[in-house]
Design a protein around this motif. Structure first.
Motif, short mmCIF file in Angstrom:
data_model
loop_
_atom_site.label_atom_id
_atom_site.label_comp_id
_atom_site.label_asym_id
_atom_site.label_seq_id
_atom_site.Cartn_x
_atom_site.Cartn_y
_atom_site.Cartn_z
N ASP A 1 0.85 -1.19 0.00
CA ASP A 1 0.00 0.00 0.00
C ASP A 1 0.89 1.24 0.00
N ALA A 2 0.28 2.41 0.06
CA ALA A 2 1.02 3.68 -0.02
C ALA A 2 2.00 3.86 1.13
N HIS A 3 1.77 3.16 2.23
CA HIS A 3 2.64 3.30 3.41
C HIS A 3 3.68 2.19 3.50
N GLY A 4 3.73 1.31 2.50
CA GLY A 4 4.70 0.23 2.49
C GLY A 4 4.22 -1.05 3.14
N GLY A 5 2.98 -1.05 3.60
CA GLY A 5 2.42 -2.26 4.19
C GLY A 5 2.10 -3.29 3.12
N VAL A 6 2.31 -4.54 3.44
CA VAL A 6 2.07 -5.62 2.47
C VAL A 6 0.57 -5.91 2.39
N LEU A 7 0.02 -5.71 1.20
CA LEU A 7 -1.38 -6.07 0.96
C LEU A 7 -1.50 -7.52 0.57
N LEU A 8 -0.62 -7.96 -0.31
CA LEU A 8 -0.56 -9.36 -0.74
C LEU A 8 0.91 -9.74 -0.91
N PRO A 9 1.30 -10.91 -0.44
CA PRO A 9 2.71 -11.32 -0.57
C PRO A 9 3.02 -11.81 -1.98
N ARG A 10 4.31 -11.88 -2.26
CA ARG A 10 4.77 -12.47 -3.52
C ARG A 10 4.21 -13.88 -3.65
N ASP A 11 3.88 -14.28 -4.85
CA ASP A 11 3.35 -15.60 -5.18
C ASP A 11 1.91 -15.83 -4.72
N ALA A 12 1.23 -14.76 -4.27
CA ALA A 12 -0.19 -14.88 -3.94
C ALA A 12 -0.99 -14.98 -5.23
N ALA A 13 -1.99 -15.83 -5.24
CA ALA A 13 -2.87 -15.96 -6.41
C ALA A 13 -3.96 -14.90 -6.31
N LEU A 14 -4.19 -14.22 -7.42
CA LEU A 14 -5.25 -13.21 -7.46
C LEU A 14 -6.60 -13.88 -7.64
N THR A 15 -7.59 -13.36 -6.93
CA THR A 15 -8.97 -13.83 -7.07
C THR A 15 -9.83 -12.63 -7.43
N GLU A 16 -11.06 -12.88 -7.82
CA GLU A 16 -11.98 -11.77 -8.12
C GLU A 16 -12.16 -10.89 -6.89
N ALA A 17 -12.24 -11.51 -5.72
CA ALA A 17 -12.43 -10.75 -4.48
C ALA A 17 -11.21 -9.86 -4.18
N THR A 18 -10.01 -10.41 -4.34
CA THR A 18 -8.82 -9.59 -4.05
C THR A 18 -8.68 -8.47 -5.08
N LEU A 19 -9.01 -8.74 -6.34
CA LEU A 19 -8.94 -7.70 -7.36
C LEU A 19 -9.92 -6.57 -7.04
N ALA A 20 -11.13 -6.92 -6.62
CA ALA A 20 -12.12 -5.90 -6.27
C ALA A 20 -11.63 -5.08 -5.08
N SER A 21 -11.04 -5.74 -4.08
CA SER A 21 -10.51 -5.04 -2.91
C SER A 21 -9.37 -4.10 -3.29
#
Length: 111
Positions: free
Chosen positions: A26-46
């Protein structure tokens, strides 16, 4: 067999099932999703709601066409000729070594 490489794409190009090649921050450097995470429709919407615009995903590298290979070779030759022009003068012993290092750098496979 094609190699898998990392590609930065717009979030609008991302699809469910793609895998992140780099952690999504995110804009503050916090990890939203880690490397190798699979994208889903829900994560894309978020991610869209959070205003995330780009991500880096793993993708199969396409085989280089003969025309692209020829263009890359012409570009490399032009770059090496330019290095020769830049290094045409000078007499110190480091000049040939520096030119070779630059030529090797220019010759490397660029993503």
């Amino acid at each position: 067999m094609n190699a898998t490489t990392a590609h930065e794409i717009g979030l609008d190009q991302a699809a469910a099932g793609m895998t992140l090649a780099a952690a999504l921050l995110d804009a503050h450097g916090g990890v939203l999703l880690p490397r190798d995470a699979a994208l889903t429709e829900a994560t894309l919407a978020s991610l869209r709601r959070r205003g995330i615009e780009r991500c880096v995903v793993w993708a199969e590298a396409a085989a280089e066409s003969p025309a692209d290979a020829a263009a890359r070779e012409r570009d490399l030759e032009r770059q090496l000729q330019r290095l020769g022009q830049l290094f045409r003068h000078g007499g110190d012993d480091a000049r040939p070594e520096l030119m070779q290092l630059l030529a090797d750098y220019r010759s490397r496979e660029q993503p």
